[in-house]
Scaffold this motif. Structure first.
Motif, PDB file in Angstrom:
ATOM      1  N   LYS A   7       0.836  -1.194   0.000  1.00 39.31           N
ATOM      2  CA  LYS A   7       0.000   0.000   0.000  1.00 39.31           C
ATOM      3  C   LYS A   7       0.873   1.247   0.000  1.00 39.31           C
ATOM      4  O   LYS A   7       1.892   1.297   0.681  1.00 39.31           O
ATOM      5  N   ASN A   8       0.474   2.231  -0.794  1.00 44.48           N
ATOM      6  CA  ASN A   8       1.185   3.495  -0.872  1.00 44.48           C
ATOM      7  C   ASN A   8       0.187   4.605  -0.590  1.00 44.48           C
ATOM      8  O   ASN A   8      -0.775   4.786  -1.334  1.00 44.48           O
ATOM      9  N   THR A   9       0.385   5.324   0.504  1.00 41.73           N
ATOM     10  CA  THR A   9      -0.521   6.419   0.845  1.00 41.73           C
ATOM     11  C   THR A   9       0.032   7.773   0.431  1.00 41.73           C
ATOM     12  O   THR A   9      -0.585   8.798   0.695  1.00 41.73           O
ATOM     13  N   SER A  12       3.616   7.360   3.241  1.00 36.31           N
ATOM     14  CA  SER A  12       4.186   6.174   3.861  1.00 36.31           C
ATOM     15  C   SER A  12       3.822   4.948   3.038  1.00 36.31           C
ATOM     16  O   SER A  12       3.002   5.010   2.115  1.00 36.31           O
ATOM     17  N   TYR A  13       4.440   3.822   3.386  1.00 37.77           N
ATOM     18  CA  TYR A  13       4.276   2.586   2.624  1.00 37.77           C
ATOM     19  C   TYR A  13       4.084   1.431   3.597  1.00 37.77           C
ATOM     20  O   TYR A  13       4.836   1.294   4.564  1.00 37.77           O
ATOM     21  N   LEU A  14       3.075   0.609   3.343  1.00 38.57           N
ATOM     22  CA  LEU A  14       2.921  -0.614   4.123  1.00 38.57           C
ATOM     23  C   LEU A  14       3.718  -1.713   3.428  1.00 38.57           C
ATOM     24  O   LEU A  14       3.525  -1.973   2.234  1.00 38.57           O
ATOM     25  N   ARG A  16       4.987  -5.714   3.544  1.00 40.56           N
ATOM     26  CA  ARG A  16       4.664  -7.039   4.064  1.00 40.56           C
ATOM     27  C   ARG A  16       5.848  -7.970   3.894  1.00 40.56           C
ATOM     28  O   ARG A  16       6.460  -8.032   2.821  1.00 40.56           O
ATOM     29  N   ASP A  24       4.682  -0.271   8.776  1.00 44.83           N
ATOM     30  CA  ASP A  24       4.426   1.060   8.209  1.00 44.83           C
ATOM     31  C   ASP A  24       5.771   1.762   8.055  1.00 44.83           C
ATOM     32  O   ASP A  24       6.426   2.095   9.045  1.00 44.83           O
ATOM     33  N   CYS A  25       6.190   1.958   6.804  1.00 43.73           N
ATOM     34  CA  CYS A  25       7.541   2.465   6.538  1.00 43.73           C
ATOM     35  C   CYS A  25       7.521   3.826   5.859  1.00 43.73           C
ATOM     36  O   CYS A  25       6.567   4.187   5.170  1.00 43.73           O
ATOM     37  N   HIS A  26       8.620   4.545   6.051  1.00 45.47           N
ATOM     38  CA  HIS A  26       8.871   5.786   5.340  1.00 45.47           C
ATOM     39  C   HIS A  26      10.172   5.627   4.547  1.00 45.47           C
ATOM     40  O   HIS A  26      10.918   4.675   4.754  1.00 45.47           O
ATOM     41  N   GLU A  56       7.388   2.611  15.514  1.00 43.37           N
ATOM     42  CA  GLU A  56       6.940   3.781  14.746  1.00 43.37           C
ATOM     43  C   GLU A  56       8.009   4.301  13.801  1.00 43.37           C
ATOM     44  O   GLU A  56       7.805   5.310  13.135  1.00 43.37           O
ATOM     45  N   GLU A 219      -3.361   0.071  -3.594  1.00 46.95           N
ATOM     46  CA  GLU A 219      -3.385  -0.905  -2.507  1.00 46.95           C
ATOM     47  C   GLU A 219      -3.488  -2.314  -3.069  1.00 46.95           C
ATOM     48  O   GLU A 219      -4.220  -2.563  -4.023  1.00 46.95           O
TER      49      GLU A 219
END
Length: 307
Positions: A7-9, A12-14, A16, A24-26, A56, A219
């Motif tokens: 997922k790319n918001t 940030s990036y989820l 897996r 949850d990554c940056h 976090e 997503e």
């Protein structure tokens, strides 16, 4: 650690991991200046390395080599590309005959991009429950056109569920991109496969009969073990990028099939004498709509022509 982006918001990036943990990554601070000429250096489907400093604080530190990806030209940044998704087994363009109308130029640009980036393309016609007899006849003609070229075509109604289960079988053990104009029902189709996904859906604009953007990020959904679909934001125009004029015909299998018979090896299929492609268009072996799409891509160097 290693994983792939689901997922790319935008901020940030989820990610897996192989054991199905999600982080949850940056991006690491200097990541954007490592020579990746795109509006989004990381895309859904990318394999990455990341450091977990705390619950976090997870930083993507490395992008692993991609085996393929699908790109388009953003409307406001014509010199850069936008990566829609990476490491794909197939790309399915969701189209509608009406409510809203998907143009053949849009379809052909998407399929040409699939050819250019080595991603098998196919078409999914949605909203079959809404079409009258004339629209259904056009739908069948459209499917026949693209199936003759070699692109699998399917027709479904996400609203009634007609055809959804059969198409869902195509996604087994694959990563498949879903793309299309706003309002064609990509997210509704995702929810029809499994309502638990709860992909956001919206109504059509009353003024333009066009979709209003409801999915604002890409997503990935796991519909079965090792079987994923990527739902993407709706797009209004599909701009190609980095297509050399002498190579555009290669991305149209129906045009490429005839091009070997052209008198000149560097034929652009626009005006040259002895052009086998022009002859094939005149004799209806190549559809006029496909040829017009080819010409529109040839004209992409002129600004604002790609919509």
């Amino acid at each position: 650690m290693e994983g792939f982006v689901i997922k790319n918001t935008g901020s940030s990036y989820l990610v897996r991991t192989a054991d199905k943990q999600v982080f949850d990554c940056h991006l690491k601070g200097n990541f954007r200046i490592q020579g990746i000429k795109s509006t989004n250096p990381i895309a859904v489907g990318d394999n990455v390395e990341f450091d977990v400093r705390s619950a976090e604080d997870c930083l993507i530190t490395k992008l692993m080599p991609r085996r393929n990806y699908i790109v388009r030209r953003p409307a406001n940044l014509s010199k850069q590309l936008h990566i829609i998704a990476a490491n794909l087994d197939a790309a399915m363009l969701v189209v509608t005959i009406n409510h809203p109308v998907t143009s053949t130029v849009f379809i052909d640009r998407f399929l040409a991009t699939c050819e250019a980036y080595n991603v098998p393309g196919m078409l999914l016609i949605n909203k079959t429950d809404l079409y009258d007899d004339d629209e259904k006849e056009y739908m069948h003609n459209l499917m026949h056109l693209y199936e003759q070229i070699g692109y699998p075509c399917y027709a479904v109604s996400a609203k009634t569920g007609e055809g959804v289960a059969e198409v869902a079988e195509l996604f087994k053990n694959k990563i498949t991109l879903l793309s299309g104009n706003s309002g064609v029902g990509k997210s509704s189709f995702v929810n029809a496969i499994n309502p638990d996904f709860k992909a956001r859906t919206g109504d059509l604009s009353d003024v333009h009969d066009a979709g209003m953007h409801t999915t604002t990020f890409s997503e990935m959904f796991e519909i079965a073990p090792d079987s994923f679909i990527v739902d993407t934001p709706g797009i209004r125009g599909f701009g190609t990028i980095d297509f050399k004029k002498e190579e555009v015909g290669h991305y149209f299998p129906d045009i490429f099939r005839f091009s070997s018979d052209c008198r000149f090896g560097n034929c652009t299929h626009t005006h040259e004498p002895g052009c086998a492609v022009l002859k094939a268009v005149e004799e209806h072996y190549i559809s006029e709509s496909r040829y017009n799409s080819y010409l529109s891509i040839m004209d992409d160097e002129n600004e604002a022509k790609y919509r």
